[in-house]
Design a protein around this motif. Sequence first.
Motif, PDB file in Angstrom:
ATOM      1  N   GLU A  74       0.737  -1.115   0.059  1.00 57.61           N
ATOM      2  CA  GLU A  74      -0.147  -0.014   0.204  1.00 57.61           C
ATOM      3  C   GLU A  74       1.003   1.236   0.139  1.00 57.61           C
ATOM      4  OE1 GLU A  74      -2.411  -0.752   3.403  1.00 57.61           O
ATOM      5  OE2 GLU A  74      -3.772  -2.063   2.397  1.00 57.61           O
ATOM      6  N   LYS A  75       2.012   1.245   0.712  1.00 60.93           N
ATOM      7  CA  LYS A  75       2.981   2.154   0.597  1.00 60.93           C
ATOM      8  C   LYS A  75       3.452   2.592  -0.691  1.00 60.93           C
ATOM      9  CE  LYS A  75       4.001   2.011   5.699  1.00 60.93           C
ATOM     10  NZ  LYS A  75       5.043   1.585   6.619  1.00 60.93           N
ATOM     11  N   VAL A  77       2.427   1.929  -3.476  1.00 54.92           N
ATOM     12  CA  VAL A  77       1.068   2.895  -4.593  1.00 54.92           C
ATOM     13  C   VAL A  77       0.955   4.096  -3.964  1.00 54.92           C
ATOM     14  CG1 VAL A  77      -1.214   2.763  -4.671  1.00 54.92           C
ATOM     15  CG2 VAL A  77      -0.136   0.462  -4.783  1.00 54.92           C
ATOM     16  N   ALA A  78       1.300   4.281  -2.745  1.00 51.85           N
ATOM     17  CA  ALA A  78       1.176   5.604  -2.458  1.00 51.85           C
ATOM     18  C   ALA A  78       2.175   6.614  -3.088  1.00 51.85           C
ATOM     19  CB  ALA A  78       1.074   5.698  -0.939  1.00 51.85           C
ATOM     20  N   TYR A  79       3.485   5.959  -2.866  1.00 54.36           N
ATOM     21  CA  TYR A  79       4.536   6.531  -3.360  1.00 54.36           C
ATOM     22  C   TYR A  79       4.542   6.764  -5.139  1.00 54.36           C
ATOM     23  CZ  TYR A  79       9.684   7.322  -4.367  1.00 54.36           C
ATOM     24  OH  TYR A  79      10.937   8.064  -4.674  1.00 54.36           O
ATOM     25  N   GLU A  81       1.848   7.162  -6.708  1.00 56.32           N
ATOM     26  CA  GLU A  81       0.778   8.276  -6.939  1.00 56.32           C
ATOM     27  C   GLU A  81       1.287   9.698  -6.319  1.00 56.32           C
ATOM     28  OE1 GLU A  81      -3.370   5.817  -6.014  1.00 56.32           O
ATOM     29  OE2 GLU A  81      -2.412   6.708  -4.482  1.00 56.32           O
ATOM     30  N   GLU A  82       2.026   9.727  -5.457  1.00 52.80           N
ATOM     31  CA  GLU A  82       2.978  11.025  -5.084  1.00 52.80           C
ATOM     32  C   GLU A  82       3.988  11.418  -6.201  1.00 52.80           C
ATOM     33  OE1 GLU A  82       5.427  12.676  -1.351  1.00 52.80           O
ATOM     34  OE2 GLU A  82       4.642  10.718  -1.399  1.00 52.80           O
ATOM     35  N   HIS A  83       4.551  10.337  -6.780  1.00 52.94           N
ATOM     36  CA  HIS A  83       5.265  10.628  -7.765  1.00 52.94           C
ATOM     37  C   HIS A  83       4.937  10.723  -9.348  1.00 52.94           C
ATOM     38  CE1 HIS A  83       7.398  10.316  -3.910  1.00 52.94           C
ATOM     39  NE2 HIS A  83       8.292  11.336  -4.334  1.00 52.94           N
ATOM     40  N   THR A  84       3.884  10.518  -9.396  1.00 50.63           N
ATOM     41  CA  THR A  84       3.342  10.136 -10.705  1.00 50.63           C
ATOM     42  C   THR A  84       3.977  11.005 -11.932  1.00 50.63           C
ATOM     43  OG1 THR A  84       1.212   9.324 -10.048  1.00 50.63           O
ATOM     44  CG2 THR A  84       1.332  10.225 -12.258  1.00 50.63           C
ATOM     45  N   ILE A 110      -0.217   0.332 -10.713  1.00 51.14           N
ATOM     46  CA  ILE A 110      -0.855   0.352  -9.605  1.00 51.14           C
ATOM     47  C   ILE A 110      -1.956  -0.663  -9.266  1.00 51.14           C
ATOM     48  CG2 ILE A 110      -2.809   1.869  -8.291  1.00 51.14           C
ATOM     49  CD1 ILE A 110      -1.200   4.171  -9.427  1.00 51.14           C
ATOM     50  N   LYS A 114      -1.799  -3.195  -6.076  1.00 47.10           N
ATOM     51  CA  LYS A 114      -2.865  -3.384  -5.415  1.00 47.10           C
ATOM     52  C   LYS A 114      -3.243  -4.948  -5.388  1.00 47.10           C
ATOM     53  CE  LYS A 114      -4.773   1.162  -5.579  1.00 47.10           C
ATOM     54  NZ  LYS A 114      -5.977   1.936  -5.928  1.00 47.10           N
ATOM     55  N   ALA A 197       9.190   2.198   0.331  1.00 44.46           N
ATOM     56  CA  ALA A 197       7.823   1.494   0.868  1.00 44.46           C
ATOM     57  C   ALA A 197       8.272   0.511   2.007  1.00 44.46           C
ATOM     58  CB  ALA A 197       6.986   0.772   0.057  1.00 44.46           C
TER      59      ALA A 197
END
Length: 485
Positions: A74-75, A77-79, A81-84, A110, A114, A197
């Motif tokens: 999950e981290k 994925v968040a990384y 999304e933050e650096h897209t 992504i 997931k 992550a």
Amino acid sequence: MIQISDLNRQYIGGEWRDGQSGNMLADLNPYTHKTITSFRKATPDDVDQAYKSALEAKKKWDRVGPYEKRAIFEKAVAYIEEHTEAIVYLIMEELGGTRLKAAFEIDLVINMIKEAAGFPLKMEGKILPSPVDGKENRLYRIPVGVVGVISPFNFPFFLSVKSVAPALGAGNGVVLKPHEETPICGGTLIAKIFEEAGLPKGLLNVVVTDIGEIGDSFVEHPIPRIISFTGSTKVGSHIGQLAVKHFKKPLLELGGNSALIVLEDADLEYAVNAAAFSRFTHQGQICMSANRILVQKEVYPQFLKLFCEKVSAFKTGDPMDPETIIGPVINERQAEHLRKAIEKGIAEGAVPLIKGEIKENLVEPTILTDVQPDMSIAQEELFGPVVCVMPFQTEEEAIKIANDTTFGLSGAVHTGNVERGVEIAKQIESGMIHVNDTTINDESHVAFGGEKQSGLGRLNGEWSLEEFTTLKWISVQHQKRVFPY
């Protein structure tokens, strides 16, 4: 912030360091031909260290709880999304992908991570009955150990993650060798994401090198139990044979020669759009791309007219330009291969309705008609913005043409009658086929793979979990067994 200068080294044992070779690998922008960065190549000794690190780190990974494992994914994925935006730039810069292609690839990544995030919670076992009194049969699903992943240049970010994330999620250590044309998007970027992550150090390793440097040592090494390869059928055949020789399981996602069939009752404008997407997305450098478009004779002239109008409007050029549809192919060797394939097809009798110019890595679209099924242009995987449009009279003829290939990866059928399309789809010898859709589909929870020379095995969802694990039978005799002697 993701910096290229942070991603131009090997990632082995949780450390960023240079390879031990004295030779350098230049990472080139396929549009500008400028060097993005350089890597000191990994050697067989680096490969050995990477595999040993993955095996050792797996012992720690075994002790991490499933919910904690899921949190790491999950981290990741968040990384992303933050650096897209930074990743979009890398895809455009390193492999000549357009902004549209980059967004498409990131979305696939992504979804795959997931999906893999749930694997630690799906390592289920079974208790089975026995004909022996007092015996309990336990069946445990366990990781295979270490997985070697070799990824291609066309969708390197996704096609690396497609094996890396499920293999990690199933509890394995991983060593990844990205294609030498895309070592960042296919390799070190992924290492960076999972490092940030919180993945245990040494569990995922990335070796950047080429075959000239390491030979077959990546496949022959005694530690990996599975070799997951995505790439050409020729190379895949060699890797598959080598893996089996050393008692490893090969997972092979290879080439394709997909047919998109348009029946006389299809919505032609929609079919034209689907055909254009199926052939020209990322310059046609996708294994699922439609190499052959088969159109029923009643609507063949109208389809050609609409198709040529659409394709003629495509802008070819700088992938950084948001208006660009056709960016560069990966290198000049591929551009020259396409030039020869087109010339050979024309010499065999194919007629170009559109014949695009080829300059360095830029290959403008070419549409060929009067193509016979046995022509080389119809038999080979083209892997570029070149397409054959072929008429057919009956459904049986369309099925015969579609199956007249050594490949069997994807396909599509367009019709106003869905069940008619499904019945035709059932007769196409491919691992995947789509009714009223593009030939290019990959969903993280649906079985993906080919037939014939398009590959071995199935990935995604429960099928990836099955591929990257093995079953262990432990029986327990709760009462003394009676022996015959």
